[in-house]
Design a protein around this motif. Sequence first.
Motif, PDB file in Angstrom:
ATOM      1  N   TYR A  66      -3.836   9.880 -64.505  1.00  0.00           N
ATOM      2  CA  TYR A  66      -3.592   8.816 -65.485  1.00  0.00           C
ATOM      3  C   TYR A  66      -2.562   7.866 -64.888  1.00  0.00           C
ATOM      4  N   ASN A  67      -3.015   6.704 -64.431  1.00  0.00           N
ATOM      5  CA  ASN A  67      -2.125   5.727 -63.808  1.00  0.00           C
ATOM      6  C   ASN A  67      -1.544   4.811 -64.886  1.00  0.00           C
ATOM      7  N   SER A  68      -0.301   5.096 -65.287  1.00  0.00           N
ATOM      8  CA  SER A  68       0.350   4.336 -66.350  1.00  0.00           C
ATOM      9  C   SER A  68       1.042   3.116 -65.746  1.00  0.00           C
ATOM     10  N   LEU A  69       0.287   2.030 -65.636  1.00  0.00           N
ATOM     11  CA  LEU A  69       0.825   0.799 -65.070  1.00  0.00           C
ATOM     12  C   LEU A  69       1.681   0.049 -66.070  1.00  0.00           C
ATOM     13  N   GLU A  70       1.318   0.135 -67.331  1.00  0.00           N
ATOM     14  CA  GLU A  70       2.001  -0.649 -68.362  1.00  0.00           C
ATOM     15  C   GLU A  70       3.327  -0.024 -68.777  1.00  0.00           C
ATOM     16  N   GLN A  71       3.358   1.275 -68.961  1.00  0.00           N
ATOM     17  CA  GLN A  71       4.555   1.932 -69.473  1.00  0.00           C
ATOM     18  C   GLN A  71       5.305   2.737 -68.423  1.00  0.00           C
ATOM     19  N   GLY A  72       4.587   3.429 -67.562  1.00  0.00           N
ATOM     20  CA  GLY A  72       5.250   4.402 -66.702  1.00  0.00           C
ATOM     21  C   GLY A  72       5.743   5.557 -67.561  1.00  0.00           C
ATOM     22  N   LEU A  73       6.536   6.427 -66.976  1.00  0.00           N
ATOM     23  CA  LEU A  73       7.088   7.550 -67.731  1.00  0.00           C
ATOM     24  C   LEU A  73       8.221   7.043 -68.598  1.00  0.00           C
ATOM     25  N   VAL A  94      -2.634  14.703 -64.122  1.00  0.00           N
ATOM     26  CA  VAL A  94      -1.363  14.262 -63.552  1.00  0.00           C
ATOM     27  C   VAL A  94      -1.101  12.830 -63.977  1.00  0.00           C
ATOM     28  N   LEU A  95       0.167  12.484 -64.115  1.00  0.00           N
ATOM     29  CA  LEU A  95       0.574  11.125 -64.454  1.00  0.00           C
ATOM     30  C   LEU A  95       1.008  10.407 -63.186  1.00  0.00           C
ATOM     31  N   LEU A  96       0.436   9.237 -62.953  1.00  0.00           N
ATOM     32  CA  LEU A  96       0.857   8.375 -61.855  1.00  0.00           C
ATOM     33  C   LEU A  96       1.689   7.253 -62.459  1.00  0.00           C
ATOM     34  N   GLU A  97       2.865   7.024 -61.908  1.00  0.00           N
ATOM     35  CA  GLU A  97       3.762   6.027 -62.495  1.00  0.00           C
ATOM     36  C   GLU A  97       3.656   4.702 -61.752  1.00  0.00           C
ATOM     37  N   LYS A  98       2.900   3.772 -62.374  1.00  0.00           N
ATOM     38  CA  LYS A  98       2.779   2.401 -61.873  1.00  0.00           C
ATOM     39  C   LYS A  98       2.357   2.361 -60.409  1.00  0.00           C
ATOM     40  N   GLU A  99       1.305   3.120 -60.088  1.00  0.00           N
ATOM     41  CA  GLU A  99       0.831   3.203 -58.708  1.00  0.00           C
ATOM     42  C   GLU A  99      -0.034   1.983 -58.371  1.00  0.00           C
ATOM     43  N   SER A 100       0.265   1.344 -57.249  1.00  0.00           N
ATOM     44  CA  SER A 100      -0.482   0.159 -56.830  1.00  0.00           C
ATOM     45  C   SER A 100      -1.877   0.557 -56.362  1.00  0.00           C
ATOM     46  N   LEU A 101      -2.716  -0.451 -56.184  1.00  0.00           N
ATOM     47  CA  LEU A 101      -4.074  -0.203 -55.704  1.00  0.00           C
ATOM     48  C   LEU A 101      -4.044   0.441 -54.318  1.00  0.00           C
ATOM     49  N   ALA A 102      -3.191  -0.071 -53.442  1.00  0.00           N
ATOM     50  CA  ALA A 102      -3.098   0.492 -52.088  1.00  0.00           C
ATOM     51  C   ALA A 102      -2.622   1.938 -52.126  1.00  0.00           C
ATOM     52  N   VAL A 117      -9.985   8.679 -62.519  1.00  0.00           N
ATOM     53  CA  VAL A 117      -8.745   7.901 -62.527  1.00  0.00           C
ATOM     54  C   VAL A 117      -8.768   6.942 -63.714  1.00  0.00           C
ATOM     55  N   ILE A 118      -7.735   7.017 -64.522  1.00  0.00           N
ATOM     56  CA  ILE A 118      -7.579   6.101 -65.656  1.00  0.00           C
ATOM     57  C   ILE A 118      -6.562   5.039 -65.270  1.00  0.00           C
ATOM     58  N   SER A 139     -16.296   2.766 -52.137  1.00  0.00           N
ATOM     59  CA  SER A 139     -15.531   3.695 -51.298  1.00  0.00           C
ATOM     60  C   SER A 139     -15.510   5.103 -51.875  1.00  0.00           C
ATOM     61  N   TYR A 140     -15.562   5.209 -53.212  1.00  0.00           N
ATOM     62  CA  TYR A 140     -15.464   6.513 -53.874  1.00  0.00           C
ATOM     63  C   TYR A 140     -16.614   6.661 -54.878  1.00  0.00           C
ATOM     64  N   PRO A 141     -17.851   6.776 -54.374  1.00  0.00           N
ATOM     65  CA  PRO A 141     -19.027   6.768 -55.265  1.00  0.00           C
ATOM     66  C   PRO A 141     -19.123   7.980 -56.181  1.00  0.00           C
ATOM     67  N   ASP A 142     -18.397   9.053 -55.878  1.00  0.00           N
ATOM     68  CA  ASP A 142     -18.465  10.252 -56.710  1.00  0.00           C
ATOM     69  C   ASP A 142     -17.282  10.373 -57.663  1.00  0.00           C
ATOM     70  N   LYS A 143     -16.498   9.310 -57.776  1.00  0.00           N
ATOM     71  CA  LYS A 143     -15.349   9.325 -58.688  1.00  0.00           C
ATOM     72  C   LYS A 143     -15.600   8.384 -59.860  1.00  0.00           C
ATOM     73  N   LEU A 144     -14.910   8.657 -60.968  1.00  0.00           N
ATOM     74  CA  LEU A 144     -15.012   7.818 -62.161  1.00  0.00           C
ATOM     75  C   LEU A 144     -13.704   7.065 -62.353  1.00  0.00           C
ATOM     76  N   PHE A 145     -13.825   5.758 -62.550  1.00  0.00           N
ATOM     77  CA  PHE A 145     -12.668   4.911 -62.836  1.00  0.00           C
ATOM     78  C   PHE A 145     -12.790   4.398 -64.266  1.00  0.00           C
ATOM     79  N   ILE A 146     -11.804   4.728 -65.087  1.00  0.00           N
ATOM     80  CA  ILE A 146     -11.792   4.276 -66.483  1.00  0.00           C
ATOM     81  C   ILE A 146     -10.706   3.215 -66.606  1.00  0.00           C
ATOM     82  N   PHE A 147     -11.124   1.981 -66.855  1.00  0.00           N
ATOM     83  CA  PHE A 147     -10.198   0.859 -66.955  1.00  0.00           C
ATOM     84  C   PHE A 147      -9.872   0.581 -68.421  1.00  0.00           C
ATOM     85  N   VAL A 148      -8.589   0.387 -68.698  1.00  0.00           N
ATOM     86  CA  VAL A 148      -8.128   0.040 -70.041  1.00  0.00           C
ATOM     87  C   VAL A 148      -7.743  -1.435 -70.027  1.00  0.00           C
TER      88      VAL A 148
END
Length: 212
Positions: A66-73, A94-102, A117-118, A139-148
């Motif tokens: 869960y990539n929390s770009l807006e709030q972070g922890l 797992v929580l990802l805190e404001k992780e960039s695309l790279a 990945v959310i 690049s990651y055809p077997d992964k799911l990306f859920i965009f909010v």
Amino acid sequence: MGRTISNRSVTQARFRTAEFDGEWLASFGKPELRGSWLVFGGSGSGKTTFMLKLAKYISQFRKVAYNSLEQGLCLSLQVAWNRVEMGEAGGNVVLLEKESLAELRERLDKKRSPQVVIIDSLHYWLGFKMNDYMSLLESYPDKLFIFVAHEKNGEPKGSMAQYIRYNSDIKIHVEGYTAFVTTRYENPEKGEGGADFVIWEKGANEYNLNKM
């Protein structure tokens, strides 16, 4: 030039789907956990609670980041995290805190990386373009990306969110503590997919009463 697939191969192809059940099956059907989904809604609609419930449920099938770009922890996220009893998911979330695309791509290139990945929310990935989105899926055809995404006048806010919506197998509009699900995995004959998902019954009832 793309490859040619025979009629027989199309009809007999087999795909790996997630065996959703209960209210999740009624709303989502039995989806493939790859490609992209889009969730959008306004502030205070129940979107964060829904996303955390979704992350917890999907963690039964795949490891979720869960990539929390807006709030972070922060305290408010911790409160919502505990409200859905995320601890029951253990190490599958797992929580990802404001992780960039790279940074995310570097993570996903590793062995045993998350399969789902959310991105919460899309608007905080400044400079994220259509090419970046398509590259992620390729690049990651077997992964799911859920965009909010945020909402404007009942629609996903911004051209990028609109593009992802059209390209996604599942689109979810959150309003008044209810998630309105449009899914390409709908099977009406079996009652799978398309049902509204109530996030918080009391809040949804109060919201509907106030609209009358």
